[in-house]
Design a protein around this motif. Structure first.
Motif, PDB file in Angstrom:
ATOM      1  N   SER A  54      72.710  54.704  54.246  1.00 24.44           N
ATOM      2  CA  SER A  54      71.522  53.908  53.913  1.00 24.44           C
ATOM      3  C   SER A  54      71.746  53.083  52.661  1.00 24.44           C
ATOM      4  O   SER A  54      71.395  51.901  52.610  1.00 24.44           O
TER       5      SER A  54
ATOM      6  N   GLY B  42      73.263  42.074  48.773  1.00 22.90           N
ATOM      7  CA  GLY B  42      74.350  41.131  48.491  1.00 22.90           C
ATOM      8  C   GLY B  42      74.222  39.861  49.307  1.00 22.90           C
ATOM      9  O   GLY B  42      74.418  38.751  48.802  1.00 22.90           O
ATOM     10  N   LYS B  43      73.877  40.007  50.578  1.00 28.26           N
ATOM     11  CA  LYS B  43      73.689  38.829  51.433  1.00 28.26           C
ATOM     12  C   LYS B  43      72.524  37.977  50.939  1.00 28.26           C
ATOM     13  O   LYS B  43      72.603  36.752  50.933  1.00 28.26           O
TER      14      LYS B  43
ATOM     15  N   TYR C 190      74.599  52.055  51.483  1.00 31.43           N
ATOM     16  CA  TYR C 190      75.559  51.006  51.809  1.00 31.43           C
ATOM     17  C   TYR C 190      74.858  49.838  52.499  1.00 31.43           C
ATOM     18  O   TYR C 190      75.071  48.674  52.146  1.00 31.43           O
ATOM     19  N   ALA C 191      74.013  50.153  53.481  1.00 31.47           N
ATOM     20  CA  ALA C 191      73.306  49.105  54.227  1.00 31.47           C
ATOM     21  C   ALA C 191      72.374  48.313  53.309  1.00 31.47           C
ATOM     22  O   ALA C 191      72.304  47.078  53.391  1.00 31.47           O
ATOM     23  N   GLU C 192      71.666  49.005  52.419  1.00 27.79           N
ATOM     24  CA  GLU C 192      70.768  48.321  51.487  1.00 27.79           C
ATOM     25  C   GLU C 192      71.555  47.446  50.518  1.00 27.79           C
ATOM     26  O   GLU C 192      71.148  46.317  50.213  1.00 27.79           O
ATOM     27  N   GLY C 193      72.679  47.929  50.034  1.00 29.06           N
ATOM     28  CA  GLY C 193      73.513  47.142  49.128  1.00 29.06           C
ATOM     29  C   GLY C 193      74.076  45.912  49.805  1.00 29.06           C
ATOM     30  O   GLY C 193      74.126  44.824  49.226  1.00 29.06           O
ATOM     31  N   LYS C 194      74.498  46.076  51.039  1.00 30.43           N
ATOM     32  CA  LYS C 194      75.036  44.939  51.784  1.00 30.43           C
ATOM     33  C   LYS C 194      73.955  43.877  52.011  1.00 30.43           C
ATOM     34  O   LYS C 194      74.199  42.686  51.852  1.00 30.43           O
ATOM     35  N   ALA C 195      72.746  44.314  52.361  1.00 29.08           N
ATOM     36  CA  ALA C 195      71.636  43.382  52.580  1.00 29.08           C
ATOM     37  C   ALA C 195      71.268  42.671  51.283  1.00 29.08           C
ATOM     38  O   ALA C 195      71.006  41.460  51.277  1.00 29.08           O
TER      39      ALA C 195
ATOM     40  N   GLU D 172      71.415  37.768  47.876  1.00 29.06           N
ATOM     41  CA  GLU D 172      71.838  37.116  46.626  1.00 29.06           C
ATOM     42  C   GLU D 172      72.732  35.914  46.920  1.00 29.06           C
ATOM     43  O   GLU D 172      72.580  34.853  46.327  1.00 29.06           O
ATOM     44  N   GLU D 173      73.671  36.091  47.851  1.00 29.76           N
ATOM     45  CA  GLU D 173      74.542  34.971  48.228  1.00 29.76           C
ATOM     46  C   GLU D 173      73.727  33.838  48.827  1.00 29.76           C
ATOM     47  O   GLU D 173      73.979  32.678  48.546  1.00 29.76           O
TER      48      GLU D 173
END
Length: 60
Positions: free
Chosen positions: A34, A43-44, A36-41, A46-47
């Motif tokens: 969870s 990051g996206k 990892y998924a939240e961090g990836k989202a 922010e990009e």
């Protein structure tokens, strides 16, 4: 990595997860997934924000 290779890896991970007998270990695995998924989202997002700011013309 081909689509079938990705599918095999995911199936293997799911099988390993289902075979975890330790409930504490299983819950820790879910928390890590969870996070990892939240961090990836995040990051996206922010990009995307940076890309949109770069795209806007600067007026002063």
């Amino acid at each position: 990595m081909t689509r079938s290779e990705k599918k095999a890896v995911i199936e293997s991970m799911a099988e390993k997860f289902m075979n975890i007998d330790d409930l504490e270990g299983k819950s820790m695995t879910i928390m890590v997934m969870s996070a990892y998924a939240e961090g990836k989202a995040a990051g996206k997002a922010e990009e995307r924000r940076r890309w949109e700011q770069k795209k806007e013309p600067v007026t002063a």
